[in-house]
Design a protein around this motif. Structure first.
Motif, PDB file in Angstrom:
ATOM      1  N   PRO A 116       0.829  -1.212   0.000  1.00 48.82           N
ATOM      2  CA  PRO A 116       0.000   0.000   0.000  1.00 48.82           C
ATOM      3  C   PRO A 116       0.858   1.255   0.000  1.00 48.82           C
ATOM      4  O   PRO A 116       1.858   1.338   0.724  1.00 48.82           O
ATOM      5  N   ASP A 117       0.453   2.222  -0.822  1.00 52.12           N
ATOM      6  CA  ASP A 117       1.188   3.484  -0.826  1.00 52.12           C
ATOM      7  C   ASP A 117       0.906   4.288   0.436  1.00 52.12           C
ATOM      8  O   ASP A 117       1.748   5.040   0.909  1.00 52.12           O
ATOM      9  N   SER A 118      -0.292   4.130   1.001  1.00 54.93           N
ATOM     10  CA  SER A 118      -0.664   4.856   2.206  1.00 54.93           C
ATOM     11  C   SER A 118      -1.832   4.136   2.863  1.00 54.93           C
ATOM     12  O   SER A 118      -2.656   3.531   2.191  1.00 54.93           O
ATOM     13  N   LEU A 119      -1.897   4.215   4.188  1.00 56.22           N
ATOM     14  CA  LEU A 119      -3.059   3.706   4.924  1.00 56.22           C
ATOM     15  C   LEU A 119      -3.964   4.848   5.351  1.00 56.22           C
ATOM     16  O   LEU A 119      -4.834   4.678   6.195  1.00 56.22           O
ATOM     17  N   ASP A 120      -3.767   6.000   4.764  1.00 56.87           N
ATOM     18  CA  ASP A 120      -4.634   7.165   4.943  1.00 56.87           C
ATOM     19  C   ASP A 120      -5.656   7.135   3.812  1.00 56.87           C
ATOM     20  O   ASP A 120      -5.303   7.253   2.637  1.00 56.87           O
ATOM     21  N   ALA A 121      -6.939   6.983   4.149  1.00 62.70           N
ATOM     22  CA  ALA A 121      -7.980   6.807   3.131  1.00 62.70           C
ATOM     23  C   ALA A 121      -8.077   7.991   2.180  1.00 62.70           C
ATOM     24  O   ALA A 121      -8.507   7.842   1.037  1.00 62.70           O
ATOM     25  N   THR A 122      -7.694   9.174   2.638  1.00 59.65           N
ATOM     26  CA  THR A 122      -7.758  10.361   1.788  1.00 59.65           C
ATOM     27  C   THR A 122      -6.701  10.329   0.701  1.00 59.65           C
ATOM     28  O   THR A 122      -6.939  10.769  -0.424  1.00 59.65           O
ATOM     29  N   ASN A 123      -5.540   9.794   1.024  1.00 58.84           N
ATOM     30  CA  ASN A 123      -4.401   9.880   0.107  1.00 58.84           C
ATOM     31  C   ASN A 123      -4.088   8.578  -0.624  1.00 58.84           C
ATOM     32  O   ASN A 123      -3.386   8.605  -1.630  1.00 58.84           O
ATOM     33  N   ASP A 162     -15.352  15.806   4.342  1.00 62.61           N
ATOM     34  CA  ASP A 162     -14.786  17.140   4.115  1.00 62.61           C
ATOM     35  C   ASP A 162     -13.277  17.061   3.914  1.00 62.61           C
ATOM     36  O   ASP A 162     -12.705  17.789   3.083  1.00 62.61           O
ATOM     37  N   ARG A 163     -12.621  16.198   4.658  1.00 62.35           N
ATOM     38  CA  ARG A 163     -11.172  16.028   4.476  1.00 62.35           C
ATOM     39  C   ARG A 163     -10.876  15.449   3.098  1.00 62.35           C
ATOM     40  O   ARG A 163      -9.951  15.906   2.400  1.00 62.35           O
ATOM     41  N   HIS A 164     -11.637  14.440   2.687  1.00 59.29           N
ATOM     42  CA  HIS A 164     -11.468  13.888   1.339  1.00 59.29           C
ATOM     43  C   HIS A 164     -11.591  14.978   0.272  1.00 59.29           C
ATOM     44  O   HIS A 164     -10.869  14.967  -0.729  1.00 59.29           O
ATOM     45  N   ARG A 165     -12.508  15.911   0.498  1.00 63.76           N
ATOM     46  CA  ARG A 165     -12.810  16.928  -0.517  1.00 63.76           C
ATOM     47  C   ARG A 165     -11.824  18.094  -0.528  1.00 63.76           C
ATOM     48  O   ARG A 165     -11.662  18.756  -1.560  1.00 63.76           O
ATOM     49  N   THR A 166     -11.160  18.361   0.588  1.00 58.39           N
ATOM     50  CA  THR A 166     -10.408  19.610   0.708  1.00 58.39           C
ATOM     51  C   THR A 166      -8.924  19.459   0.978  1.00 58.39           C
ATOM     52  O   THR A 166      -8.165  20.407   0.732  1.00 58.39           O
ATOM     53  N   LEU A 167      -8.471  18.322   1.489  1.00 59.75           N
ATOM     54  CA  LEU A 167      -7.051  18.183   1.796  1.00 59.75           C
ATOM     55  C   LEU A 167      -6.239  18.345   0.514  1.00 59.75           C
ATOM     56  O   LEU A 167      -6.543  17.715  -0.500  1.00 59.75           O
ATOM     57  N   PRO A 168      -5.212  19.205   0.506  1.00 61.62           N
ATOM     58  CA  PRO A 168      -4.460  19.456  -0.734  1.00 61.62           C
ATOM     59  C   PRO A 168      -3.905  18.194  -1.391  1.00 61.62           C
ATOM     60  O   PRO A 168      -3.836  18.114  -2.620  1.00 61.62           O
TER      61      PRO A 168
END
Length: 514
Positions: free
Chosen positions: A44-51, A121-127
């Motif tokens: 996995p590249d990341s375990l952060d669902a946003t990234n 909101d984090r999914h939508r706005t995190l750079p």
């Protein structure tokens, strides 16, 4: 007499398997400990669902991070953390999602509408978010009541619920987000049958059974370990030796080997998936390569590839040859005219270009025996008509970084596929999409994709997606090769694995028999 390029390349590629060594299995896992050890070819590249943005992350998330919705064995969308399918307004521009009651995150904090809003909101706005395009139809997320999320849309969105049945619907603990912020991936907390317990980069990720999971009675394992082995032959050898119990994403040849075992210690699960394989050709003006500058040369490159021979040589004829991204299971799949295999025509185009031959092409591929075998067959086919293809193998994280920055020539890349066609087109062909590796940019194409996602009328969507596919085909910048059939090898004493056409094996209900 010219030697067949496929036969020559396949013979050379077989040498890749002769120097592989089986890594040590370590001391974690196995039926004695009631811990399932699963091998997968990529990390996995990341375990952060946003990234997160690769298939290995989608696989691992199923064990520790649930979504608002999921799919069943027929690719129907079903509630997971949501209590029911959304209630959609008559104009299609808003919807309400009820949240499953009595659910807690794996840190003991409650799941509610406010928690869902924070993640969306984090999914939508995190750079750095890889979810922005997936949720681009959302104008606002609010809390209607403690257990109901209200979503306002910029426009009607047919694919949105399907996106919420994928990574865009993964919900993270607000407590963990507040504590860790951008470092969430180092100790990720969600709702799931297992909870994160450690990671050895490049080797494995470990999970233990959750004390908080709402459906704990169905979880029989004490833990699960995902181990990374990028060579299918090595993964098969580990499975046969008993140091692992499941091998995900086996090559067809290794799956057939397991099926032929005389003592039947292992079995093979098969999935005709929504995934596909494609070739991205960088068409950004700054790329400065012969293929980036000439649609005719890109057409010649595509004409040099015999999709059927490629499937036979590398994949034992197991995949479904196709030249479009929509899965054959989709009701929106329609027939399109594929660029034919025509090596003589490709040679004429190259000769007419006036460029010195052979024309150089750098083909970026993932490390591992199967991608490199496939690259070698493509290399032989293209070189046979007048190209000079060099193969550049890279790990997935490095390859994705170069692909997103536009620092490549040609990229052989698989896409794990999505249930809704929007997930197989939007982010990959629209201007600025995070997975638009080739740099396509067309206002007309962007408009077609948006219109296809804004209607729920099947015939209209089918025709719009057919137009999208034809326009992409005309650029010869994104060459679709086939849809994948995937294989999972499993010890016969492991039962309860669920393996759906989305290609993601689920181990929530897995257990050992004795």
């Amino acid at each position: 007499m010219r030697i067949g390029p496929v036969a020559a390349a396949f013979a050379a590629a077989a040498l890749l398997l002769t120097s592989c060594a089986t890594p040590g299995a370590g001391d974690v896992g196995g039926p004695e400990q009631n811990i399932l050890v699963v091998t997968t070819p990529t990390e996995p590249d990341s375990l952060d669902a946003t990234n997160a943005n690769n298939f290995a992350a989608r696989l691992v998330f199923t064990s520790f991070c649930e979504k608002l919705y999921d799919v069943d064995d027929r690719l129907n969308i079903v509630p997971q953390l949501a209590a029911a399918l959304p209630t959609v307004a008559a104009d299609g521009k808003s919807l309400d999602i009820p949240i499953r009651p009595g659910v807690t995150f794996n840190d003991g904090t409650p799941l509610d509408a406010a928690a869902v809003k924070e993640t969306l909101d984090r999914h939508r706005t995190l750079p750095t978010s890889a979810r922005k395009n997936e949720l681009s139809a959302i104008a606002n997320v609010s809390v209607r009541d403690p257990m109901t999320v209200h979503i306002e849309l910029k426009r009607p969105s047919a694919p949105l619920v399907a996106q919420l049945a994928d990574r865009a619907g993964l919900i993270m603990s607000p407590t963990a987000l507040h504590k860790l912020g951008d470092d969430f991936s180092t100790d990720p907390i969600c709702v799931g049958p297992f909870t994160y317990s450690g990671r050895l980069s490049g080797s494995e990720i470990q999970f233990t059974k959750s004390d908080y999971y709402y459906d704990a009675d169905k979880v029989k394992l004490r833990g699960i370990v995902y181990r990374f082995i990028n060579n299918s032959g090595v993964a098969t050898a580990n499975l046969q030796a008993g140091s692992t119990q499941v091998a995900e994403h086996l090559d067809p040849s290794d799956a057939l080997k397991l099926q032929a075992e005389p003592d039947a210690r292992n079995r093979v699960l098969r999935s005709d998936t929504v995934a596909y394989q494609s070739i991205h050709i960088n068409v950004r003006p700054e790329a400065g390569t012969p293929l980036s500058k000439s649609v005719d040369l890109r057409r010649a490159f595509e004409m040099s590839i015999d999709r059927n021979a490629l499937n036979k040589a590398v994949w034992n004829d197991q995949n479904v040859v196709d030249c479009q991204p929509l899965p054959v299971q989709s009701a929106l799949h329609s027939d399109v005219n594929c660029t034919p295999y025509d090596p003589e025509g490709a040679r004429r185009i190259i000769a007419a270009s006036g460029l010195p031959t052979p024309i150089p092409v750098e083909l970026m591929v993932l490390t591992g025996s199967a991608p490199q075998r496939e690259a070698q067959v493509i290399q032989a086919m293209a070189n046979d008509v007048g190209f000079d293809v060099s193969v550049k193998p890279l790990d997935q994280v490095s390859a994705l970084k170069l692909a997103r920055s536009g620092d490549f020539d040609v990229y052989l890349q698989g896409w794990s596929g999505r249930v809704d066609p929007d997930g197989n087109t939007n982010d990959l062909v629209t201007t600025g999409g995070s997975n638009n590796f080739n740099g396509l940019s067309s206002p007309e194409l962007d408009s077609l994709v948006q219109r296809a996602g804004s209607t729920n009328v099947p015939d209209q969507r089918r025709e719009l997606y057919a137009q999208v596919i034809r326009q992409v085909a005309d650029t010869h910048a994104l060459l679709y090769l086939y849809h994948n059939r995937w294989f999972v090898g499993a010890n016969k004493n492991v039962q309860g694995i669920e393996y759906y056409p989305d290609g993601i094996p689920r181990f929530k209900t897995a257990y050992f028999t004795h």
